[in-house]
Design a protein around this motif. Structure first.
Motif, mmCIF file in Angstrom:
data_model
loop_
_atom_site.group_PDB
_atom_site.id
_atom_site.type_symbol
_atom_site.label_atom_id
_atom_site.label_comp_id
_atom_site.label_asym_id
_atom_site.label_seq_id
_atom_site.Cartn_x
_atom_site.Cartn_y
_atom_site.Cartn_z
ATOM 1 N N LEU A 1 -8.133 -1.412 1.301
ATOM 2 C CA LEU A 1 -7.871 -2.969 1.214
ATOM 3 C C LEU A 1 -9.077 -3.701 1.054
ATOM 4 N N THR A 2 -9.130 -4.525 -0.175
ATOM 5 C CA THR A 2 -10.170 -5.345 -0.366
ATOM 6 C C THR A 2 -10.310 -6.802 0.193
ATOM 7 N N VAL A 3 -11.175 -7.137 1.139
ATOM 8 C CA VAL A 3 -11.231 -8.353 2.165
ATOM 9 C C VAL A 3 -12.334 -9.023 1.512
ATOM 10 N N ILE A 4 -11.747 -10.447 1.071
ATOM 11 C CA ILE A 4 -12.643 -11.375 0.711
ATOM 12 C C ILE A 4 -12.972 -12.309 1.431
ATOM 13 N N ASP A 5 -14.159 -12.850 2.006
ATOM 14 C CA ASP A 5 -14.091 -13.812 2.966
ATOM 15 C C ASP A 5 -14.873 -15.042 2.360
ATOM 16 N N GLU A 6 -14.564 -15.376 1.222
ATOM 17 C CA GLU A 6 -14.988 -16.429 0.647
ATOM 18 C C GLU A 6 -14.392 -17.872 1.356
ATOM 19 N N GLN A 7 -15.433 -18.931 1.421
ATOM 20 C CA GLN A 7 -14.779 -20.013 2.205
ATOM 21 C C GLN A 7 -14.384 -21.347 1.138
ATOM 22 N N TYR A 8 -15.122 -21.207 0.099
ATOM 23 C CA TYR A 8 -14.737 -22.372 -0.920
ATOM 24 C C TYR A 8 -13.498 -22.287 -1.992
ATOM 25 N N GLU B 1 -12.622 -23.748 -4.843
ATOM 26 C CA GLU B 1 -12.880 -23.155 -6.144
ATOM 27 C C GLU B 1 -13.432 -22.182 -6.556
ATOM 28 N N ASN B 2 -14.120 -21.398 -5.480
ATOM 29 C CA ASN B 2 -14.659 -19.830 -5.750
ATOM 30 C C ASN B 2 -13.507 -19.204 -5.639
ATOM 31 N N ILE B 3 -12.454 -19.165 -4.529
ATOM 32 C CA ILE B 3 -11.540 -18.280 -4.566
ATOM 33 C C ILE B 3 -10.437 -18.528 -5.638
ATOM 34 N N LEU B 4 -10.194 -19.522 -6.132
ATOM 35 C CA LEU B 4 -9.239 -19.610 -7.317
ATOM 36 C C LEU B 4 -9.812 -18.982 -8.549
ATOM 37 N N ASP B 5 -11.377 -19.181 -8.973
ATOM 38 C CA ASP B 5 -11.931 -18.442 -9.670
ATOM 39 C C ASP B 5 -11.784 -16.631 -9.699
ATOM 40 N N GLY B 6 -11.860 -16.404 -8.179
ATOM 41 C CA GLY B 6 -11.857 -15.006 -7.979
ATOM 42 C C GLY B 6 -10.453 -14.541 -8.214
ATOM 43 N N LEU B 7 -9.487 -15.181 -7.996
ATOM 44 C CA LEU B 7 -7.967 -14.922 -8.279
ATOM 45 C C LEU B 7 -7.739 -14.496 -9.589
ATOM 46 N N LEU B 8 -8.442 -15.425 -10.716
ATOM 47 C CA LEU B 8 -8.278 -15.099 -12.040
ATOM 48 C C LEU B 8 -8.912 -13.963 -12.483
ATOM 49 N N GLU B 9 -10.097 -13.523 -11.862
ATOM 50 C CA GLU B 9 -10.701 -12.066 -12.045
ATOM 51 C C GLU B 9 -9.899 -11.185 -11.557
ATOM 52 N N ILE B 10 -9.320 -11.119 -10.459
ATOM 53 C CA ILE B 10 -8.223 -10.322 -9.811
ATOM 54 C C ILE B 10 -7.157 -9.847 -10.696
ATOM 55 N N VAL B 11 -6.564 -11.154 -11.230
ATOM 56 C CA VAL B 11 -5.415 -10.855 -12.141
ATOM 57 C C VAL B 11 -5.971 -10.185 -13.402
ATOM 58 N N GLN C 1 0.792 -1.130 0.030
ATOM 59 C CA GLN C 1 0.055 -0.075 0.210
ATOM 60 C C GLN C 1 1.134 1.120 0.005
ATOM 61 N N GLU C 2 1.894 1.358 0.731
ATOM 62 C CA GLU C 2 2.950 2.292 0.811
ATOM 63 C C GLU C 2 3.500 2.733 -0.640
ATOM 64 N N SER C 3 3.600 1.658 -1.355
ATOM 65 C CA SER C 3 4.043 1.705 -2.682
ATOM 66 C C SER C 3 3.042 2.093 -3.865
ATOM 67 N N GLY C 4 1.823 1.990 -3.222
ATOM 68 C CA GLY C 4 0.786 2.497 -4.387
ATOM 69 C C GLY C 4 0.192 1.335 -5.126
ATOM 70 N N PHE C 5 0.185 0.109 -4.490
ATOM 71 C CA PHE C 5 -0.073 -1.084 -5.126
ATOM 72 C C PHE C 5 -1.726 -1.240 -4.580
ATOM 73 N N THR C 6 -2.366 -2.091 -5.465
ATOM 74 C CA THR C 6 -3.827 -2.468 -5.181
ATOM 75 C C THR C 6 -3.594 -3.605 -4.310
ATOM 76 N N THR C 7 -4.336 -3.771 -2.942
ATOM 77 C CA THR C 7 -4.234 -4.807 -2.237
ATOM 78 C C THR C 7 -5.492 -5.619 -1.837
ATOM 79 N N CYS C 8 -5.350 -6.940 -1.607
ATOM 80 C CA CYS C 8 -6.402 -7.959 -1.416
ATOM 81 C C CYS C 8 -6.084 -8.901 -0.423
ATOM 82 N N LEU C 9 -7.098 -8.946 0.644
ATOM 83 C CA LEU C 9 -6.748 -10.100 1.580
ATOM 84 C C LEU C 9 -7.787 -11.297 1.279
ATOM 85 N N ILE C 10 -7.269 -12.583 1.196
ATOM 86 C CA ILE C 10 -8.524 -13.415 1.205
ATOM 87 C C ILE C 10 -8.449 -14.096 2.539
#
Length: 189
Positions: A43-50, A52-62, A13-22
């Motif tokens: 900070l974007t916080v994702i509280d998904e528990q499954y 496969e959904n997290i892996l799909d979400g990572l693709l969307e984030i990228v 964040q100090e370097s100006g990057f977008t940040t996300c916590l799963i």
């Protein structure tokens, strides 16, 4: 592990990057994040528990990050439940339920991730001792939830060793750890 990931998020964040916590461990609190210097509003916080959904979400984030630098901290894979175990009773365990979807998801993620400026820091716990047979080497006796998918797909793997507990008036204040890179494919000769 959580504190290490939060500190990396702060520096990003100090370097100006977008940040996300799963957060699959449910360890995130805004008060703790603020104490560690994290701008909670950025900070974007994702509280998904499954898984496969997290892996799909990572693709969307990228994909959404494009060329912008971003850091994603996944805390932790071991606390993530595969969809296959949804609705199972306590004690029902299916062999390979983490490993197969994790391996498939990481294979789908490798190419887009390598073409982006996104860092994914995925934490996991090492299970040691009872895995393997009595003739196996120490490395073969170690196991991770998710099998060897993370070992195979990671560019950098760091192992943390606890070596000293600090205490003040019988209250534990933290642990001193040593970090050692056990895999680094990005080194320059």
């Amino acid at each position: 592990k959580t504190t290490l990931g939060m500190r990396i998020i702060r520096h990003a964040q100090e370097s100006g990057f977008t940040t996300c916590l799963i957060d699959t461990e449910s360890r995130f609190t805004q008060a703790r994040a603020k104490k560690l210097g994290i701008a909670v509003d950025k900070l974007t916080v994702i509280d998904e528990q499954y898984l496969e959904n997290i892996l799909d979400g990572l693709l969307e984030i990228v994909d959404a990050a494009g060329d912008d630098p971003a850091v994603v901290f996944w805390d932790t894979i071991a606390s993530t439940m595969p969809l296959r175990e949804k609705g199972c009773k306590v004690g029902e365990y299916m062999i390979g339920s983490h490993a197969r979807p994790l391996s498939m998801g990481l294979r789908k993620l490798v190419k887009p991730l390598s073409q982006s400026n996104v860092l994914i820091l995925a934490c996991n716990q090492l299970k040691q001792g009872g895995i393997g047979n009595m003739f196996a080497t120490e490395r073969d006796k170690e196991g991770l939830v998710g099998g060897k998918a993370l070992r195979f797909h990671s560019d950098l793997r760091v192992r943390l060793y606890q070596y000293k507990k600090q205490s003040v008036d019988r209250k534990t204040t933290g642990f001193e750890v040593t970090a050692r890179a056990v895999k680094n494919t990005n080194t320059v000769s």
